[in-house]
Design a protein around this motif. Structure first.
Motif, short mmCIF file in Angstrom:
data_model
loop_
_atom_site.label_atom_id
_atom_site.label_comp_id
_atom_site.label_asym_id
_atom_site.label_seq_id
_atom_site.Cartn_x
_atom_site.Cartn_y
_atom_site.Cartn_z
N UNK A 130 10.54 -65.51 -20.31
CA UNK A 130 9.96 -66.87 -20.39
C UNK A 130 10.58 -68.36 -21.11
N UNK A 131 11.64 -68.49 -20.44
CA UNK A 131 12.92 -69.27 -21.57
C UNK A 131 14.42 -68.22 -21.04
N UNK A 132 14.07 -66.88 -19.96
CA UNK A 132 15.01 -65.93 -20.69
C UNK A 132 16.37 -65.90 -19.11
N UNK A 133 15.88 -65.92 -18.11
CA UNK A 133 16.35 -65.49 -17.30
C UNK A 133 18.11 -66.33 -17.26
N UNK A 134 18.46 -67.99 -17.65
CA UNK A 134 19.14 -68.22 -18.18
C UNK A 134 20.43 -67.48 -18.74
N UNK A 135 19.80 -66.82 -19.40
CA UNK A 135 20.53 -66.23 -20.23
C UNK A 135 21.24 -64.72 -19.21
N UNK A 136 20.19 -64.42 -18.26
CA UNK A 136 21.09 -62.99 -18.07
C UNK A 136 22.92 -63.29 -17.96
N UNK A 137 23.91 -62.11 -17.97
CA UNK A 137 24.82 -62.79 -17.83
C UNK A 137 25.14 -62.09 -16.46
#
Length: 243
Positions: A130-137
């Motif tokens: 939840x609301x995390x994949x866009x933070x993947x490097x």
């Protein structure tokens, strides 16, 4: 070039994300629910509802943060939930919540990197983010790692912010996310950059069919793309390919 929270920092995105969430952890839950007007709770329930037909699942919640989605997943009557996050401070808040709810027998939190999971292959019945994949490097690396630890045919649910496209909500949302949200977020968290990063990262994220392509390239088959609240968020439902 990927979007990062702290423009003057020479650290990579992953390290900046870790620092950002460590900084805002004490106020994260309060601001998360305030700035979304509580609608994020509805989105989480809908995301979890897609997994309701899996009996006693072993679940993995990536970028678990303070554990909201992991706690919501208790409705599935899971046999085990592992919540993993890059931020130790977010996990501390999550652990306090889990202990207060007497859920430590079911939910365990792990400090780790989503792009290098300290977990064995083919281990989980389902995974959530939840609301995390866009933070993947490295988005492909993160998704591929999640695929690796899932059993063949296991389900994968991603809840992520997206950009409304219809008038007038598109313009209202753009004003709110670029002006109101950073001001309020910065006031309460003392880290305005974190809340300036949020709309920037959403704008840079490959949403919709572009993200479906990323899922398919990482070993998943897309089952459903479900827009939420005029397109402010999107739920992506997929499963690991059976080879």
């Amino acid at each position: 070039m990927s979007v990062t929270p702290y423009k003057t920092s020479e650290e990579g995105k992953k390290k900046q994300i870790e620092s950002m969430f460590d900084n805002i952890a004490p106020k994260y839950d309060f601001l998360n629910h305030l700035l979304s007007f509580g609608i994020d709770k509805i989105w989480r329930r809908r995301a979890i509802g897609l997994l309701k037909n899996i009996p006693s699942p072993v679940l993995l919640d990536i970028a678990t943060g303070t554990g909201d989605l992991a706690i919501a997943a208790m409705k599935l009557k899971p046999s085990k939930i592992v919540g993993l996050d890059l931020s130790a401070e977010m996990l501390k808040v999550g652990q306090e919540k889990i202990e207060k709810l007497n859920l430590t027998d079911t939910i365990s939190l792990v400090h780790g990197d989503s792009e290098n999971l300290p977990l064995s292959d083919n281990q989980f019945d389902a995974a959530t983010v939840a609301f995390g994949v866009r933070n993947f490097e490295n988005l492909n690396k993160g998704l591929t790692e999640i695929c690796r630890v899932l059993k063949p045919g296991a389900k994968f649910v991603v809840l992520e912010f997206s950009n409304p496209s219809s008038f007038p909500f598109k313009h209202i949302y753009q004003f709110y996310s670029s002006k109101i949200l950073p001001w309020w977020g910065g006031l309460f968290s003392k880290d305005k950059a974190a809340y300036e990063y949020l709309p920037e990262s959403v704008a840079a994220f490959p949403e919709g069919q572009a993200f479906v392509k990323e899922l398919e390239a990482s070993g998943f088959t897309s089952l459903k793309v479900w827009k939420q609240t005029f397109g402010v968020a999107t739920i992506y439902f997929s499963e690991k390919k059976v080879q």
